[in-house]
Design an enzyme around this catalytic site. Structure first.
Site, PDB file in Angstrom:
ATOM      1  N   THR A   2       0.824  -1.204   0.000  1.00 49.84           N
ATOM      2  CA  THR A   2       0.000   0.000   0.000  1.00 49.84           C
ATOM      3  C   THR A   2       0.863   1.261   0.000  1.00 49.84           C
ATOM      4  O   THR A   2       0.584   2.192  -0.771  1.00 49.84           O
ATOM      5  CB  THR A   2      -0.968  -0.015   1.193  1.00 49.84           C
ATOM      6  N   GLU A  39       1.117   9.780  -5.284  1.00 55.84           N
ATOM      7  CA  GLU A  39       1.655  11.081  -4.902  1.00 55.84           C
ATOM      8  C   GLU A  39       2.582  11.619  -5.996  1.00 55.84           C
ATOM      9  O   GLU A  39       2.576  12.813  -6.312  1.00 55.84           O
ATOM     10  CB  GLU A  39       2.401  10.958  -3.575  1.00 55.84           C
ATOM     11  N   HIS A  82      -6.935   0.464  -0.773  1.00 57.43           N
ATOM     12  CA  HIS A  82      -6.162  -0.476  -1.580  1.00 57.43           C
ATOM     13  C   HIS A  82      -7.059  -1.692  -1.725  1.00 57.43           C
ATOM     14  O   HIS A  82      -7.278  -2.426  -0.761  1.00 57.43           O
ATOM     15  CB  HIS A  82      -4.835  -0.814  -0.892  1.00 57.43           C
TER      16      HIS A  82
END
Length: 124
Positions: A32, A40, A66
């Protein structure tokens, strides 16, 4: 810079990106944290060409689901779409996927900062 712009970052899942390797779990599937890092990265690159000289963005908040595993060797993509601009605050909608479909979704906040001033800040 306007809302609605987007960028997609891509990479192949390697053993180094697995939950087992990064310590976030004990299975050899995409971790994750590494999925979120790609999300990001997409957000950072989405707005980078639109920033004033000497500026960058820094992440301040990220939330994500996730949804399913991705195994080493599979290619993943993360797309960030700029959804709101409030002064220096930028908000993004995030989606990560592999060949089988969506593996994660989320929201991310970044702030525009002056690189030099930011690097001079210290926590005492």
């Amino acid at each position: 810079m306007n809302t609605g712009i987007s960028f997609t970052s891509e990479q192949t899942v390697s053993e180094a990106l697995t939950a087992l390797a990064v310590g976030s779990g004990d299975l050899p599937v995409l971790s994750t944290p590494m999925m979120m890092a790609l999300m990001e990265n997409a957000a950072m690159l989405c707005v980078a060409p639109h920033l004033p000289e000497g500026s960058t963005t820094v992440g301040s908040q990220i939330e994500s689901t996730h949804l399913r595993p991705t195994h080493p060797g599979q290619r993943i993509q993360a797309t960030a779409t700029l959804t709101a601009i409030e002064g220096r605050k930028l908000t993004f909608q995030l989606t990560a996927s592999d060949a089988q479909g969506v593996i994660g979704e989320g929201r991310h906040v970044r702030y525009i900062v002056d690189k030099e001033k930011f690097m001079k800040k210290r926590v005492e």
